[in-house]
Design a protein around this motif. Structure first.
Motif, PDB file in Angstrom:
ATOM      1  N   ARG B 433      40.279  37.224  37.481  1.00 28.24           N
ATOM      2  CA  ARG B 433      39.205  37.781  36.655  1.00 28.24           C
ATOM      3  C   ARG B 433      39.378  39.276  36.446  1.00 28.24           C
ATOM      4  NH1 ARG B 433      33.792  34.576  38.827  1.00 28.24           N
ATOM      5  NH2 ARG B 433      34.494  32.516  38.182  1.00 28.24           N
ATOM      6  N   GLU B 434      38.808  39.761  35.353  1.00 26.49           N
ATOM      7  CA  GLU B 434      38.817  41.192  34.993  1.00 26.49           C
ATOM      8  C   GLU B 434      40.213  41.806  35.098  1.00 26.49           C
ATOM      9  OE1 GLU B 434      35.522  43.581  36.424  1.00 26.49           O
ATOM     10  OE2 GLU B 434      34.326  41.757  36.610  1.00 26.49           O
ATOM     11  N   ASN B 435      41.120  41.262  34.299  1.00 26.45           N
ATOM     12  CA  ASN B 435      42.499  41.776  34.223  1.00 26.45           C
ATOM     13  C   ASN B 435      43.210  41.808  35.571  1.00 26.45           C
ATOM     14  OD1 ASN B 435      42.143  42.214  31.450  1.00 26.45           O
ATOM     15  ND2 ASN B 435      41.241  44.236  31.861  1.00 26.45           N
ATOM     16  N   ARG B 437      41.937  42.369  38.580  1.00 30.41           N
ATOM     17  CA  ARG B 437      41.353  43.112  39.715  1.00 30.41           C
ATOM     18  C   ARG B 437      40.701  42.158  40.717  1.00 30.41           C
ATOM     19  NH1 ARG B 437      37.629  48.401  40.706  1.00 30.41           N
ATOM     20  NH2 ARG B 437      37.203  47.841  42.874  1.00 30.41           N
ATOM     21  N   TYR B 438      39.998  41.158  40.179  1.00 30.84           N
ATOM     22  CA  TYR B 438      39.291  40.232  41.071  1.00 30.84           C
ATOM     23  C   TYR B 438      39.931  38.858  41.078  1.00 30.84           C
ATOM     24  CZ  TYR B 438      35.673  43.775  41.169  1.00 30.84           C
ATOM     25  OH  TYR B 438      34.999  44.960  41.344  1.00 30.84           O
TER      26      TYR B 438
END
Lengths: 153, 751
Positions: B433-435, B437-438
């Motif tokens: 998720r989110e490029n 990061r997560y």
């Protein structure tokens, strides 16, 4: 030192390095505030100082001069419970009960300032109160129930 | 099960709730005793050392100091903090003050003084000469050949092995074999109440101890043996328990104020601070578990072998045969595989004492089992729930070792319900998720714990029940209310049997002068066994009431119906007889009172199963884990009190989340505990908790009151591995070492 505790003025001879918690428990026999860490990490000793929740274990007694202290014993009127106290019972937020006075004081401080907190605001307000029994679930429920009770009262 | 109950299955607040919310309930440290002295302990600064000499001259010269006790003026009597009954002989290696101290925090001396400040000052004036000895600080160090020998047996405390079926053949026939080693740390119970003990010794020879306890009957007996006081002259009172979790089972330091009270003839109070609690009372045993599992092509387990090594720390307490027996019993309760072997060893190290803590042995066992199952399912490319479906015991399951029935185990029902509530099938196993990061991941575990000690130990509780003249009742039992709702549940059971309201019953508990012998609140006995005692004594009372009601109403006994504090009959059209009138009638006519006593001995040891589900978000920059949603379903036979059982499960989840993410007793190279405050020992706060949903499977089981079985300990067993599995799935790498602190996750991500 002299200050007001639970609507009563007290004047006491104390040592300068004593904490408010020590004075409450040992000089005034108000044992509702509990020692859990004595380092300001668990919140079991919280009391209201001029209406704001503080850790009495890290509050020097000299700082209390001429101020107003409310302990958990000061919330109920005789045998009539404060709505926050009833909410804690009804929601099942009380288990071993050791953190309960501190939780109730934090809730009182929060709701006096913000009568309609979101769940997130409630959880953040409890950031300095530890509980090992409830996972905080029913404590959060209790504070939400208390907002309703306070609205109705 | 649909039954018509008046008190069972309904929510009632915990015993003393009103006293707890008003601050009126007095815990041990809140009590004041006339002419009381205050004690402070001198703890060992060394992990391992011989005490050569102790000079107390300066300490004793300090004004206000009344007594100083240490190894050279105290009888050297070996004991164990968890002796259960006269004749029970676990490894006896503790002393009030040992000659050789075995950990940083061991008992060296104690001072009794007029104030706690004077006692603390005096402790600093005690001069001790030590001969420092080499120490072993980890399981691996303790087991290294040639390591310093701290217990006279090359650090081995006990070893055992149990085997069922043909394990070698099982592995030989396996399609794939998995083997990994898991490490779990020692952890602190984290009860918010610090240990406080007061002892007073009267001139007439009566000794009284006030302390938070889960086993005051046992503490009375240990006191009797250590101080040679007959048991009729000892009473142990538990004013309140600010969290037990197993920490209050052990005798621990309760003997110190007793010793000082007997020396001085005055009440002596010992109050611990948090550091002393973390270091100087028992912890959960750390462990190293190597698990080997063989599966066939269909994903069915055909052989399993666990090599478990527990770290008992400095003293035996519940280590050795007790912990390993408990662990092996859970090992055999979960799956259908016939070929299973459990090898257990417990070792001593120069660490704080490892002993009982909620889930006793099970969190360590299932950290390995549930972790490995997650790995196997991924490798076989099947859903983890499908893997459990193939292998978990069914309701007609047998324990492979004894070939006896497991009762009515419902782990599969719990899993199915949990999958539905968690929407397991709709969520991805992992997602970036989110490029990047997560990393998102989901995980689950199924695990179990027991119900009492039937077949292993004396699993009994004695109780008495009295009826007042107005038909209300008084229950006396040496159970302890430690926040688990034990007492209110017992009242509900008595009320249900007799047709009373819960408010009609008062209890006296937590006092060795009332009730009778009991094995205490350990091994999840509270509801299952003590509840059984409440049920049995209430039935006895019902029988007597039945006999006299039939006589009074001149009807057959089997036509009587109890309810609303009265007894009616289906035989005649007549008014019911109220309890108040029946008691008066029996007092007048027969001159008999209504007092019943009974001993209840447990008749079964079923498992309590839980299926847990969680999803997490791992921040790849900070290594921090956020647990998002959490679903926990437990097979509990029957819910006696919904509010209480939910609270127990929520608390178990909190404790397990800490085990997975943040909690660990850390020790430096000199053996000193570094996580010695709540700042450094991180238990989760309210804003770090996930959204929790719970539900219960109520299919009844054999042995407990109304088919109920335990929740208190089983609640925490599947938690940590559930979260660890979710993190492993999120980051795509297995985690073998608890807790998954941010720095550890970052290190794994870098690999």
């Amino acid at each position: 030192v002299s200050f007001i505790v639970n609507d009563k003025k007290v004047e006491l001879a104390v040592e300068k390095n004593w904490t408010l918690l020590k004075v409450l428990r040992e000089k005034l026999d108000l044992t509702g505030a509990k020692p859990g860490c004595e380092t300001g990490d668990c919140g079991a000793c919280k009391v209201l100082l001029d209406g704001k929740a503080v850790n009495s274990c890290t509050t020097n007694i000299m700082k209390v001069q001429d101020r107003t202290v409310t302990t958990v014993e000061g919330l109920s009127k005789g045998t009539e419970l404060h709505p926050i106290q009833s909410a804690f019972i009804e929601a099942g937020a009380v288990q071993c009960g050791y953190c309960t006075p501190g939780m109730i004081i934090t809730a009182k401080s929060l709701l006096d300032e913000n009568p309609h907190p979101t769940e997130e605001e409630i959880r953040n307000s409890l950031d300095n109160n530890l509980c090992r029994c409830t996972g905080y679930v029913k404590i959060v429920d209790a504070i939400q129930l208390a907002t309703k009770k306070l609205e109705e009262s | 099960m649909k039954d018509n109950f008046n008190q069972i299955g309904k929510s009632f607040p915990i015993q003393d709730a009103a006293l707890k919310v008003t601050g009126a309930l007095r815990y041990t440290a809140d009590l004041k005793h006339p002419h009381e002295l205050h004690a402070k302990m001198l703890f060992s600064p060394h992990a391992h050392a011989r005490v050569i000499s102790i000079d107390t001259t300066e300490a004793e010269a300090l004004t206000g100091v009344v007594a100083v006790a240490h190894t050279f003026n105290t009888p050297l009597i070996a004991f164990n903090s968890v002796i259960k009954y006269i004749g029970h002989k676990p490894i006896m290696d503790e002393y009030l003050f040992p000659r050789i101290v075995r950990y940083v925090g061991d008992r060296v001396a104690a001072v009794a003084a007029e104030t706690v400040e004077i006692a603390a000052q005096a402790v600093k004036l005690i001069k001790v000469e030590y001969e420092v000895l080499p120490a072993v600080l980890t399981i691996d160090e303790a087991m290294t050949p040639g390591a310093p020998d701290i217990n006279g047996n090359n650090n081995l405390q006990f070893k055992m092995e149990k085997s069922s079926g043909d394990v070698d053949a099982g592995f030989n026939n396996s399609y794939k074999i998995y083997e990994s080693t898991y490490y779990v740390p020692a952890v602190h119970h984290g009860m918010i109440e610090n240990l406080a003990v007061t002892a007073s010794y009267n001139p007439d020879g009566l000794l009284t101890i006030w302390a938070p306890s889960q086993k005051s009957v046992q503490h009375k007996q240990i006191t009797s043996e250590l101080f040679n006081i007959p048991m009729n002259n000892i009473r142990v009172i538990t004013p309140a328990v600010g969290g037990g979790f197993g920490n209050r089972s052990d005798y621990s330091n309760r003997g110190i104020p007793v010793l000082l009270a007997m020396k001085t003839g005055r009440p002596v109070t010992l109050r611990y601070n948090r550091r002393e609690n973390i270091v100087g009372t028992n912890t959960r045993q750390g462990a190293k578990a190597t698990l080997k599992t063989g599966v066939n092509k269909d994903g069915i387990i055909v052989a399993q072998y666990m090599d478990m090594i527990t770290n008992s720390g400095s003293y035996a307490t519940t280590g050795g045969p007790m912990i390993l027996g408990a662990m092996s019993s859970k090992f055999y309760k979960m799956i259908k595989c016939p070929n299973m072997k459990f090898k257990g060893s417990s070792v001593n190290t120069n660490n704080p004492i490892g002993s009982a803590m909620r889930g006793y042995g099970s969190p360590q066992v299932f950290a390995a089992i549930c972790g490995q199952y997650n790995e196997i399912a991924k490798d076989l490319n099947i859903d983890i729930t499908e893997f459990y479906e193939k292998n978990l015991v069914d309701p007609d399951g047998i324990e492979q070792l004894s070939k006896k029935s497991l009762g009515n185990p419902r782990p599969k029902d719990a899993m199915h319900k949990g999958m539905e509530m968690f929407e397991w099938d709709k969520k991805p196993i992992r997602e970036v998720r989110e490029n990047g990061r997560y990393l998102y991941g989901k995980g689950m575990s199924v695990a179990c714990h027991g119900n009492g000690v039937f077949g292993i130990d004396r699993d009994m509780t004695a109780t008495t029940l009295r009826l007042n003249e107005d038909g209300t009742a008084l229950l006396s039992v040496c159970s302890h209310e430690m926040g688990n709702g034990c007492i209110i549940s017992l009242k509900q059971i008595v009320a249900e049997v007799l047709g009373l309201e819960v408010s009609d019953i008062r209890s006296i508990h937590g006092n060795t002068d009332v009730g009778g012998w009991s094995n205490g609140e350990s091994a999840s006995r509270g509801l299952f066994v003590e509840g059984g005692a409440a049920y049995k004594v209430a039935l006895q009372m019902k029988e007597r009431l039945t006999k006299y009601a039939a006589e009074y109403l001149r009807v057959k006994e089997d036509t009587l119906v109890f309810g609303n504090k009265e007894i009616s009959t289906t035989q005649l059209k007549c008014d019911p007889i109220k309890f108040i009138d029946l008691v008066s009638y029996v007092h007048e006519k027969h001159q008999e009172d209504f007092i019943e006593a009974c001993t209840y001995a447990s008749v079964a040891l079923p498992g309590s199963y839980g299926a847990h589900f969680a999803d997490v978000l791992v921040d790849t920059e900070t290594g921090k884990v956020k647990v998002l949603d959490y679903v926990a379903i437990h097979d509990v036979g029957r819910v006696i009190n919904p509010m209480i059982i939910e609270g127990q499960l929520h608390g178990g989840i909190h404790m397990g989340l800490g085990y997975a993410l943040s909690e660990e007793i850390t020790i430096d190279k000199n053996g000193k505990v570094t996580s010695d405050s709540f700042k450094k020992y991180h238990m989760l706060h309210a804003n770090e908790m996930p959204n929790i949903k719970t539900a219960f499977i109520e299919e009844g089981d054999f042995g407990g009151p109304y088919g109920a079985k335990s929740i208190g300990e089983s609640s925490t067993v599947p938690v940590a591995s559930t979260v660890i599995n979710a993190i492993s799935n999120a980051i795509g790498k297995n985690i073998y070492q608890y807790p998954a602190k941010p720095e550890k996750i970052l290190a794994i991500l870098k690999e």
